[in-house]
Design an enzyme around this catalytic site. Structure first.
Site, PDB file in Angstrom:
ATOM      1  N   LYS A   1       2.031  -6.288  -7.395  1.00 22.78           N
ATOM      2  CA  LYS A   1       1.199  -7.430  -7.717  1.00 22.78           C
ATOM      3  C   LYS A   1      -0.284  -7.075  -7.581  1.00 22.78           C
ATOM      4  CE  LYS A   1       4.382 -10.722  -5.526  1.00 22.78           C
ATOM      5  NZ  LYS A   1       4.456 -11.714  -4.404  1.00 22.78           N
ATOM      6  N   GLY A   2      -0.583  -6.108  -6.735  1.00 26.23           N
ATOM      7  CA  GLY A   2      -1.962  -5.886  -6.273  1.00 26.23           C
ATOM      8  C   GLY A   2      -3.001  -5.678  -7.353  1.00 26.23           C
TER       9      GLY A   2
ATOM     10  N   GLU B   1      -3.792   0.760 -11.107  1.00 28.03           N
ATOM     11  CA  GLU B   1      -3.306   0.497  -9.750  1.00 28.03           C
ATOM     12  C   GLU B   1      -4.456  -0.011  -8.882  1.00 28.03           C
ATOM     13  OE1 GLU B   1      -1.220  -0.294  -7.665  1.00 28.03           O
ATOM     14  OE2 GLU B   1      -0.069   1.441  -6.981  1.00 28.03           O
ATOM     15  N   ASP B   2      -4.131  -0.801  -7.883  1.00 26.61           N
ATOM     16  CA  ASP B   2      -5.183  -1.282  -6.983  1.00 26.61           C
ATOM     17  C   ASP B   2      -5.657  -0.166  -6.054  1.00 26.61           C
ATOM     18  OD1 ASP B   2      -2.818  -1.198  -5.533  1.00 26.61           O
ATOM     19  OD2 ASP B   2      -2.947  -3.226  -4.750  1.00 26.61           O
TER      20      ASP B   2
ATOM     21  N   ASP C   1      -2.861   5.369  -1.984  1.00 26.31           N
ATOM     22  CA  ASP C   1      -2.958   5.643  -0.549  1.00 26.31           C
ATOM     23  C   ASP C   1      -2.243   6.981  -0.272  1.00 26.31           C
ATOM     24  OD1 ASP C   1      -3.414   5.056   2.187  1.00 26.31           O
ATOM     25  OD2 ASP C   1      -1.559   3.946   2.365  1.00 26.31           O
TER      26      ASP C   1
ATOM     27  N   LYS D   1      -7.820   6.135  -1.626  1.00 21.18           N
ATOM     28  CA  LYS D   1      -7.891   6.553  -0.218  1.00 21.18           C
ATOM     29  C   LYS D   1      -7.405   7.992  -0.174  1.00 21.18           C
ATOM     30  CE  LYS D   1      -6.660   2.187   2.151  1.00 21.18           C
ATOM     31  NZ  LYS D   1      -5.528   1.559   2.888  1.00 21.18           N
TER      32      LYS D   1
ATOM     33  N   ASP E   1      -3.398  -7.566  -0.763  1.00 25.91           N
ATOM     34  CA  ASP E   1      -2.868  -8.511   0.218  1.00 25.91           C
ATOM     35  C   ASP E   1      -2.582  -7.866   1.562  1.00 25.91           C
ATOM     36  OD1 ASP E   1      -0.527  -6.958  -0.572  1.00 25.91           O
ATOM     37  OD2 ASP E   1       0.617  -8.471   0.521  1.00 25.91           O
TER      38      ASP E   1
ATOM     39  N   ARG F   1      -5.070 -12.382  -1.455  1.00 21.62           N
ATOM     40  CA  ARG F   1      -5.245 -11.825  -2.801  1.00 21.62           C
ATOM     41  C   ARG F   1      -6.330 -12.545  -3.585  1.00 21.62           C
ATOM     42  NH1 ARG F   1      -0.909  -8.328  -3.810  1.00 21.62           N
ATOM     43  NH2 ARG F   1       1.099  -8.971  -2.974  1.00 21.62           N
TER      44      ARG F   1
HETATM   45  P1  IMP Z   1       0.988   4.536  -1.656  1.00 25.87           P
HETATM   46  O1  IMP Z   1       2.350   4.565  -2.288  1.00 25.87           O
HETATM   47  O2  IMP Z   1       1.039   4.943  -0.211  1.00 25.87           O
HETATM   48  O3  IMP Z   1      -0.047   5.299  -2.423  1.00 25.87           O
HETATM   49  O4  IMP Z   1       0.584   3.024  -1.581  1.00 25.87           O
HETATM   50  C1  IMP Z   1       0.142   2.333  -2.669  1.00 25.87           C
HETATM   51  C2  IMP Z   1       0.337   0.846  -2.506  1.00 25.87           C
HETATM   52  O5  IMP Z   1       0.254   0.446  -1.146  1.00 25.87           O
HETATM   53  C3  IMP Z   1      -0.762   0.103  -3.211  1.00 25.87           C
HETATM   54  O6  IMP Z   1      -0.380  -0.203  -4.516  1.00 25.87           O
HETATM   55  C4  IMP Z   1      -0.908  -1.144  -2.382  1.00 25.87           C
HETATM   56  O7  IMP Z   1      -0.022  -2.128  -2.849  1.00 25.87           O
HETATM   57  C5  IMP Z   1      -0.478  -0.738  -0.999  1.00 25.87           C
HETATM   58  N1  IMP Z   1      -1.643  -0.498  -0.146  1.00 25.87           N
HETATM   59  C6  IMP Z   1      -2.071   0.686   0.338  1.00 25.87           C
HETATM   60  N2  IMP Z   1      -3.173   0.522   1.093  1.00 25.87           N
HETATM   61  C7  IMP Z   1      -3.451  -0.795   1.050  1.00 25.87           C
HETATM   62  C8  IMP Z   1      -4.515  -1.605   1.628  1.00 25.87           C
HETATM   63  O8  IMP Z   1      -5.433  -1.137   2.311  1.00 25.87           O
HETATM   64  N3  IMP Z   1      -4.444  -2.929   1.351  1.00 25.87           N
HETATM   65  C9  IMP Z   1      -3.478  -3.491   0.585  1.00 25.87           C
HETATM   66  N4  IMP Z   1      -2.494  -2.786   0.031  1.00 25.87           N
HETATM   67  C10 IMP Z   1      -2.471  -1.444   0.263  1.00 25.87           C
END
Ligand code: IMP
Length: 179
Positions: free
Chosen positions: A39-40, A95-96, A99, A127, A155, A161
């Site tokens: 959703k982000g 993508e938002d 991470d 990040k 969120d 959000r």
């Molecule tokens: P990854 O799979 O670890 O790269 O995480 C990606 C997803 O984790 C993003 O699409 C977000 O939905 C969520 N996410 C990671 N960090 C944050 C944050 O600081 N705030 C909110 N959502 C986050």
């Protein structure tokens, strides 16, 4: 909850205009399938596509690697799949936040295995220092080193959000650097 604004609505809007120009120049006359990762990314996607001067279609996907907390469960599932066939298409994944990279590592591989001609990633926030899997963000809004962020689609346990800016939640500290 104690929220501290790190990117104002105005800063976000200006950066997205810049991103829109970068993406439009990159693709030129190529056709693009823009994929919003729900959703982000819904707020970012809506603002970004209106800054793109390209021939594009749009689709939506919902991935899940997080529960309602702030730590990844280490597994990715497709909760709501694309409607479009991605074969031979230039896919721009919007993508938002990237991470650890887990979600988009998995999803990019899935798009390639379905025959996408190209897969690029546009993320509002990278990040990159937290990356555990090799995911390259081709178009990046802001780089952030650490902290948990909310607002502008992001969120925490499905809250915040609707905030127009991006905030960090104390006691996390954030160090941000403009791209
Ligand atoms: P990854 O799979 O670890 O790269 O995480 C990606 C997803 O984790 C993003 O699409 C977000 O939905 C969520 N996410 C990671 N960090 C944050 C944050 O600081 N705030 C909110 N959502 C986050």
């Amino acid at each position: 909850m104690n929220l501290r604004e790190i990117f104002t609505p105005d800063e976000i809007a200006k950066r997205i205009q810049g991103l829109g120009r970068e993406v439009s120049i990159f693709y030129g006359r190529e056709k693009v399938l823009g994929v919003c990762v729900l959703k982000g990314a819904f707020v970012f996607f809506a603002d970004l596509v209106r800054c793109l001067d390209i021939d594009m279609e749009m689709d939506f996907v919902r991935l899940s690697s997080y529960g309602d907390g702030t730590a990844s469960s280490g597994e990715v599932s497709v909760e709501c799949d694309l409607v479009s066939d991605v074969r031979d298409k230039n896919v721009l994944v919007v993508e938002d936040i990237v991470d650890t990279g887990l979600s988009l590592y998995y999803f990019s591989r899935m798009l390639r295995s379905r025959g996408a001609r190209s897969v690029r990633i546009c993320a509002l926030i990278d990040k990159h220092e937290r990356r555990t899997l090799p995911v390259n963000v081709d178009f990046c809004g802001f780089r952030v080193q650490k902290g948990y962020l909310v607002g502008y689609g992001l969120d925490m346990a499905q809250k915040y959000r609707n905030l127009p800016g991006i905030y960090t939640i104390d006691p996390y500290e954030i160090e941000a650097a403009d791209v």
